[in-house]
Design a protein around this motif. Structure first.
Motif, PDB file in Angstrom:
ATOM      1  N   LYS A  27      24.835 -60.215  15.851  1.00 12.99           N
ATOM      2  CA  LYS A  27      24.286 -58.856  15.859  1.00 12.99           C
ATOM      3  C   LYS A  27      24.719 -58.135  17.137  1.00 12.99           C
ATOM      4  CE  LYS A  27      19.759 -60.131  17.834  1.00 12.99           C
ATOM      5  NZ  LYS A  27      18.301 -59.848  17.782  1.00 12.99           N
ATOM      6  N   SER A  28      25.922 -58.441  17.581  1.00 14.84           N
ATOM      7  CA  SER A  28      26.410 -57.997  18.879  1.00 14.84           C
ATOM      8  C   SER A  28      26.435 -56.476  19.022  1.00 14.84           C
ATOM      9  CB  SER A  28      27.821 -58.536  19.122  1.00 14.84           C
ATOM     10  OG  SER A  28      28.357 -58.011  20.307  1.00 14.84           O
ATOM     11  N   VAL A  29      25.902 -56.000  20.152  1.00 14.07           N
ATOM     12  CA  VAL A  29      25.975 -54.567  20.456  1.00 14.07           C
ATOM     13  C   VAL A  29      27.401 -54.154  20.801  1.00 14.07           C
ATOM     14  CG1 VAL A  29      23.582 -54.423  21.194  1.00 14.07           C
ATOM     15  CG2 VAL A  29      25.350 -54.948  22.881  1.00 14.07           C
ATOM     16  N   ASP A  30      28.297 -55.132  20.992  1.00  8.18           N
ATOM     17  CA  ASP A  30      29.707 -54.797  21.211  1.00  8.18           C
ATOM     18  C   ASP A  30      30.275 -54.031  20.021  1.00  8.18           C
ATOM     19  OD1 ASP A  30      29.549 -56.149  23.604  1.00  8.18           O
ATOM     20  OD2 ASP A  30      30.545 -57.963  22.875  1.00  8.18           O
ATOM     21  N   LEU A  31      29.722 -54.251  18.846  1.00  8.93           N
ATOM     22  CA  LEU A  31      30.192 -53.523  17.662  1.00  8.93           C
ATOM     23  C   LEU A  31      30.007 -52.021  17.824  1.00  8.93           C
ATOM     24  CD1 LEU A  31      28.669 -55.873  14.921  1.00  8.93           C
ATOM     25  CD2 LEU A  31      31.106 -55.607  15.408  1.00  8.93           C
ATOM     26  N   THR A  32      28.876 -51.606  18.351  1.00  7.44           N
ATOM     27  CA  THR A  32      28.635 -50.170  18.507  1.00  7.44           C
ATOM     28  C   THR A  32      29.512 -49.596  19.608  1.00  7.44           C
ATOM     29  OG1 THR A  32      26.759 -50.589  20.010  1.00  7.44           O
ATOM     30  CG2 THR A  32      26.271 -50.356  17.667  1.00  7.44           C
ATOM     31  N   PHE A  80      21.748 -54.054  11.865  1.00  8.43           N
ATOM     32  CA  PHE A  80      21.536 -52.706  11.326  1.00  8.43           C
ATOM     33  C   PHE A  80      20.111 -52.226  11.590  1.00  8.43           C
ATOM     34  CE2 PHE A  80      25.266 -54.079   8.869  1.00  8.43           C
ATOM     35  CZ  PHE A  80      26.079 -52.991   9.077  1.00  8.43           C
ATOM     36  N   ALA A  81      19.135 -53.118  11.478  1.00  9.57           N
ATOM     37  CA  ALA A  81      17.742 -52.726  11.711  1.00  9.57           C
ATOM     38  C   ALA A  81      17.517 -52.311  13.162  1.00  9.57           C
ATOM     39  CB  ALA A  81      16.807 -53.875  11.337  1.00  9.57           C
ATOM     40  N   GLU A  82      18.084 -53.060  14.090  1.00  5.29           N
ATOM     41  CA  GLU A  82      17.854 -52.775  15.508  1.00  5.29           C
ATOM     42  C   GLU A  82      18.536 -51.486  15.964  1.00  5.29           C
ATOM     43  OE1 GLU A  82      18.888 -56.312  17.670  1.00  5.29           O
ATOM     44  OE2 GLU A  82      17.373 -57.528  16.611  1.00  5.29           O
ATOM     45  N   HIS A  83      19.542 -51.036  15.213  1.00  6.28           N
ATOM     46  CA  HIS A  83      20.200 -49.772  15.538  1.00  6.28           C
ATOM     47  C   HIS A  83      19.737 -48.637  14.623  1.00  6.28           C
ATOM     48  CE1 HIS A  83      22.896 -52.655  17.552  1.00  6.28           C
ATOM     49  NE2 HIS A  83      23.120 -51.657  18.383  1.00  6.28           N
ATOM     50  N   PHE A  84      18.740 -48.931  13.791  1.00  4.54           N
ATOM     51  CA  PHE A  84      18.182 -47.935  12.878  1.00  4.54           C
ATOM     52  C   PHE A  84      19.247 -47.369  11.937  1.00  4.54           C
ATOM     53  CE2 PHE A  84      15.662 -47.865  16.803  1.00  4.54           C
ATOM     54  CZ  PHE A  84      14.421 -48.241  16.301  1.00  4.54           C
TER      55      PHE A  84
END
Length: 213
Positions: free
Chosen positions: A48-53, A76-80
């Motif tokens: 669920k890496s934030v590197d994706l965003t 996806f949930a953590e980034h709404f």
């Protein structure tokens, strides 16, 4: 790679490998990729890496592959984000939202169009030694001619700690990608205050490689 091992790690939330912030290594060394916005980026074993965003801010298409549906849904949930979900048959599911697509399923069974760039921070080092060549071959099959890979590995005495994550030496990196140009970009040696050193490792370092197909 034992799929049940990784499913249980996510189910039990034993995800010490997950970073809550963008990986500083990615920020520092992504310019070495000589990337453009049109380059399609692959992130294998993305969790669920934030590197994706972070990557999605710089590229029109970022493709992740992840075994655990818990990890994918959490991202996806953590980034709404509310993704479009498509069953691809078998055990694979595709989640899509704007620039980000994540294939949930076995990396070795994933079929995607060849990409321009790969960011591998946690995939190769998750593989036991007897699977690393298979992984490298599969990865290169997903990279266009002239494509680039930013690879992060670990170097520590393997006998001092059970993996994953595993230690992967320079010699092994060069052998796995022998048909490519391999450039060593960086090495960060941890001091005695690092958690891994506190557990008894005599040395622990992150290394960064640019691999050009």
């Amino acid at each position: 790679m034992d799929a049940e091992f990784w499913h249980s790690r996510w189910a039990e939330n034993r995800i010490g490998f997950h970073l809550d912030d963008t990986n500083p290594i990615l920020v520092k060394h992504w310019p070495a990729i000589s990337h453009s916005r049109e380059d399609v980026v692959l992130v294998p074993m993305c969790g669920k890496s934030v590197d994706l965003t972070w990557l999605a801010e710089k590229h029109n298409k970022v493709v992740g592959v992840e075994l655990s549906d818990i990890a994918v849904r959490a991202f996806f949930a953590e980034h709404f984000y509310t993704p479009m979900v498509t069953s691809l048959g078998g055990s694979q599911t595709l989640y899509e939202f704007d620039e980000i697509s994540i294939y949930c399923g076995d990396f070795f069974a994933t079929n995607i169009d060849p990409v321009d760039v790969v960011y591998d921070r946690a995939a190769l080092i998750a593989m036991p030694q007897d699977m690393r060549q298979q992984y490298a071959d599969k990865l290169l099959s997903l990279v266009k001619p002239g494509g680039r890979i930013l690879l992060v590995t670990l170097d520590y005495p393997q006998h001092e700690m059970d993996g994953p994550p595993f230690s992967v030496t320079q010699q092994e990196v060069e052998a796995l990608f022998s048909q490519c140009k391999v450039t060593h970009l960086d090495r960060d040696d941890a001091d005695e205050t690092h958690p891994r050193r506190k557990r008894g490792l005599t040395r622990f370092a992150e290394e960064v490689w640019l691999i050009e197909a």
